[in-house]
Write an enzyme that holds these catalytic residues in place. Structure first.
Site, PDB file in Angstrom:
ATOM      1  N   GLU A 154       0.858  -1.187   0.000  1.00 29.21           N
ATOM      2  CA  GLU A 154       0.000   0.000   0.000  1.00 29.21           C
ATOM      3  C   GLU A 154       0.892   1.234   0.000  1.00 29.21           C
ATOM      4  O   GLU A 154       1.891   1.300   0.724  1.00 29.21           O
ATOM      5  CB  GLU A 154      -0.892   0.009   1.239  1.00 29.21           C
ATOM      6  CG  GLU A 154      -1.705   1.284   1.406  1.00 29.21           C
ATOM      7  CD  GLU A 154      -2.507   1.319   2.692  1.00 29.21           C
ATOM      8  OE1 GLU A 154      -2.861   2.430   3.124  1.00 29.21           O
ATOM      9  OE2 GLU A 154      -2.777   0.247   3.282  1.00 29.21           O
ATOM     10  N   GLU A 159      -2.610  11.500   3.082  1.00 29.20           N
ATOM     11  CA  GLU A 159      -3.650  11.338   4.090  1.00 29.20           C
ATOM     12  C   GLU A 159      -3.635  12.563   4.992  1.00 29.20           C
ATOM     13  O   GLU A 159      -2.579  13.124   5.283  1.00 29.20           O
ATOM     14  CB  GLU A 159      -3.419  10.097   4.945  1.00 29.20           C
ATOM     15  CG  GLU A 159      -3.614   8.781   4.240  1.00 29.20           C
ATOM     16  CD  GLU A 159      -3.439   7.614   5.190  1.00 29.20           C
ATOM     17  OE1 GLU A 159      -4.458   7.077   5.660  1.00 29.20           O
ATOM     18  OE2 GLU A 159      -2.286   7.251   5.467  1.00 29.20           O
TER      19      GLU A 159
END
Length: 405
Positions: A154, A159
């Site tokens: 990932e 974020e």
């Protein structure tokens, strides 16, 4: 996020690059090609393009998020102004059930599974952040092979958690370094909900580089893993874009959290070639597929910057440092700090002045910020040696650039 985004006039130089003209035949230089792009153009209220995106439906027990993802246009739709708006709402119109009982919120999560995936390149989004306690927007990627998470890998390009309005995070997850043990870094800047910002990942074999608004803030290589497995080579990754509400990391919304709450996305773009940082910089290509070039590879102050056949030499390798564009250790500079149409550009010692401040727009313009004018090929002439200048931005082909920096 499983557990824890030129206007140039014209004037010929008169002489071509002597050293380059006499050189051996130019190597086959790869020019970055766009492999995926969504500019989110369309009428207000239109759903996302189903040929590019899947709309996920359901809740997320893994992160203990509070929202239920829907495929409704009330949670994800175009705004008619070239943006996708993902909207989190405090509601439950479908009597949805979540891991904790009756769902309290709805939102949207998009992915490109089965529609687009790629190994290596530049992955970028420009967006205006959501805000408030408990909000958790993300632009990220997952591997399509290698088994289940985290073995498939990932990459979190961006974020943000609402209690850190000025901070974004870039993180990698893999076997032995997943969830809260992911390896990453934070970038602290402006309050990201106050305007649009660009979030970029350059991905090459054994190298990942993160940028915010063109400013590099993190690099990761296999050496950072302490002997654990690097799962980011020779594996396609797909894209995910979502706005979560609540969860282990951001915590739950509270009375101060605005609802509805929006994440506004200007674009998502992917090219097949990463930008600067992969070892010596990248090319800037424009009219007729030719390159921005330092005449004669000369490092003297005042050396003309021109258009020339791409040949892979250091005279055509540009890197970006903040708003500066650099080659051969010096900066792309507007002569004399001028702002008038037709002012030529040159190479000069980097000095931080407005003559050296450039913005690369989503429309592929390279704009001198001080002059508010575009980098331009003089006279729309594609001949080798044509001088570059600044000019009012017109959208013409002689002001469009593919900047792999």
């Amino acid at each position: 996020m499983v557990s824890a985004a030129l206007v140039l006039g014209s004037m010929l130089v008169g002489t071509a690059l002597g050293t380059q003209a006499a050189a051996a035949p130019a190597p086959d230089v790869s020019i970055a090609a766009t492999t995926f792009a969504d500019e989110f153009t369309g009428a207000a209220g239109t759903p996302v393009d189903g040929s590019k995106w899947n709309m996920e439906v359901g809740d997320n027990v893994n992160n203990h998020e509070r929202q239920y993802y829907t495929n409704r246009t009330s949670n994800a739709a175009l705004d008619g102004q070239g943006n996708l708006v993902i909207t989190a709402r405090r509601e439950n119109p479908g009597n949805y059930n979540c891991w904790y009982g009756r769902c309290e919120y709805t939102s949207a999560r998009l992915n490109t599974v089965g529609k687009f995936s790629q190994t290596y390149g530049r992955f970028e989004t420009r967006l205006k952040m959501s805000h408030g306690q408990g909000m958790w927007p993300a632009f990220w990627m997952m591997g399509t092979t290698g088994g289940t998470w985290p073995n498939n890998g990932e990459i979190d390009v961006m974020e943000n958690v609402g209690f850190e309005p000025n901070t974004v995070h870039g993180t990698i997850h893999g076997p032995g370094y997943s969830g809260s043990g992911g390896i990453g870094a934070a970038y602290t800047g402006p309050r990201f909900a106050d305007g649009f910002h660009t979030f970029t990942l350059d991905w090459s074999p054994n190298l990942l580089i993160w940028y915010v608004d063109g400013q590099e803030y993190q690099r990761r290589t296999p050496a950072d893993l302490g002997g654990r497995t690097w799962v980011f080579n020779d594996r396609p990754f797909f894209i995910i874009l979502n706005l979560a509400v609540g969860g282990y990391w951001p915590g739950d919304p509270d009375a101060s959290t605005p609802m509805p709450n929006t994440l506004v996305v200007d674009y998502v773009r992917v090219t097949d070639t990463p930008g600067g940082g992969g070892g010596g910089g990248g090319q800037i290509t424009g009219l007729a597929g030719k390159c921005v070039d330092v005449a004669g590879a000369n490092t003297a102050n005042g050396t003309p910057v021109q258009l020339y056949d791409c040949n892979g030499t250091n005279a055509q390798r540009w890197t970006r440092s903040g708003n500066q564009l650099m080659a051969l250790g010096k900066c792309l500079d507007v002569s004399g700090g001028g702002t008038a149409n037709g002012t030529v550009v040159q190479l000069w010692d980097c000095n931080g002045t407005g003559a050296q401040q450039w913005a690369i727009s989503g429309a592929n313009d390279i704009v001198n910020i001080q002059a508010n004018k575009c980098l331009d090929v003089t006279g729309n002439n594609s001949a080798n040696g044509t001088r570059l200048q600044i000019w009012e931005c017109t959208g013409a082909a002689n002001q469009k650039w593919n900047a792999a920096v």
